[in-house]
Scaffold this motif. Structure first.
Motif, PDB file in Angstrom:
ATOM      1  N   SER A 230       0.863  -1.179   0.000  1.00 26.95           N
ATOM      2  CA  SER A 230       0.000   0.000   0.000  1.00 26.95           C
ATOM      3  C   SER A 230       0.895   1.223   0.000  1.00 26.95           C
ATOM      4  O   SER A 230       1.739   1.389   0.881  1.00 26.95           O
ATOM      5  CB  SER A 230      -0.900   0.012   1.232  1.00 26.95           C
TER       6      SER A 230
ATOM      7  N   SER B 108       1.208   5.452  -0.312  1.00 21.22           N
ATOM      8  CA  SER B 108       0.552   6.750  -0.192  1.00 21.22           C
ATOM      9  C   SER B 108       1.526   7.829  -0.638  1.00 21.22           C
ATOM     10  O   SER B 108       2.694   7.785  -0.269  1.00 21.22           O
ATOM     11  CB  SER B 108       0.166   7.038   1.254  1.00 21.22           C
TER      12      SER B 108
ATOM     13  N   GLN C  67      -4.572   5.963  -1.201  1.00 20.50           N
ATOM     14  CA  GLN C  67      -3.597   4.876  -1.255  1.00 20.50           C
ATOM     15  C   GLN C  67      -3.796   4.097  -2.543  1.00 20.50           C
ATOM     16  O   GLN C  67      -4.906   4.031  -3.067  1.00 20.50           O
ATOM     17  CB  GLN C  67      -3.772   3.896  -0.096  1.00 20.50           C
TER      18      GLN C  67
ATOM     19  N   SER D 192       3.570  11.230  -0.582  1.00 18.87           N
ATOM     20  CA  SER D 192       4.039  12.051   0.536  1.00 18.87           C
ATOM     21  C   SER D 192       3.955  13.550   0.231  1.00 18.87           C
ATOM     22  O   SER D 192       4.378  14.362   1.040  1.00 18.87           O
ATOM     23  CB  SER D 192       5.485  11.676   0.879  1.00 18.87           C
TER      24      SER D 192
ATOM     25  N   LYS E  69      -6.140  12.476   1.020  1.00 21.61           N
ATOM     26  CA  LYS E  69      -5.268  11.314   1.166  1.00 21.61           C
ATOM     27  C   LYS E  69      -5.827  10.153   0.369  1.00 21.61           C
ATOM     28  O   LYS E  69      -7.042   9.943   0.337  1.00 21.61           O
ATOM     29  CB  LYS E  69      -5.139  10.904   2.631  1.00 21.61           C
TER      30      LYS E  69
END
Length: 87
Positions: free
Chosen positions: A48, A50, A61, A52, A59
């Motif tokens: 997973s 994400s 993923q 930065s 947000k």
């Protein structure tokens, strides 16, 4: 070829080359063909990831395997000496 350092103790580092032997939805089985653990059977799981970047206002993923297809010319370009080249 691996794109991330998964487990450096077992030689699963960025740039390690594999031959894929089995593919599943959540895991890929492969045989190491470069590095210190040549011949080992390994399993690569989905990660997973994400972003930065703080400029993104939300947000999210994504799940992906940390692998890319590697062709012969990529392998040859990574060799630092003739003694290290095996074809």
């Amino acid at each position: 070829m691996l794109l991330r350092n998964i487990d450096t103790r077992y030689g699963l580092c960025n740039g390690t080359r594999l031959v894929i032997t089995r593919m599943g939805r959540y895991v890929i089985e492969g045989k190491v063909i470069s590095g210190s653990n040549v011949g080992d059977q390994i399993f690569v799981f989905r990660l997973s990831i994400s972003p930065s970047d703080v400029k993104i206002p939300f947000k999210f993923q994504r799940r992906q395997f940390p692998l890319t297809v590697s062709f012969l010319y990529v392998d040859v370009s990574r060799v630092t000496s003739r003694e290290g080249l095996k074809i």
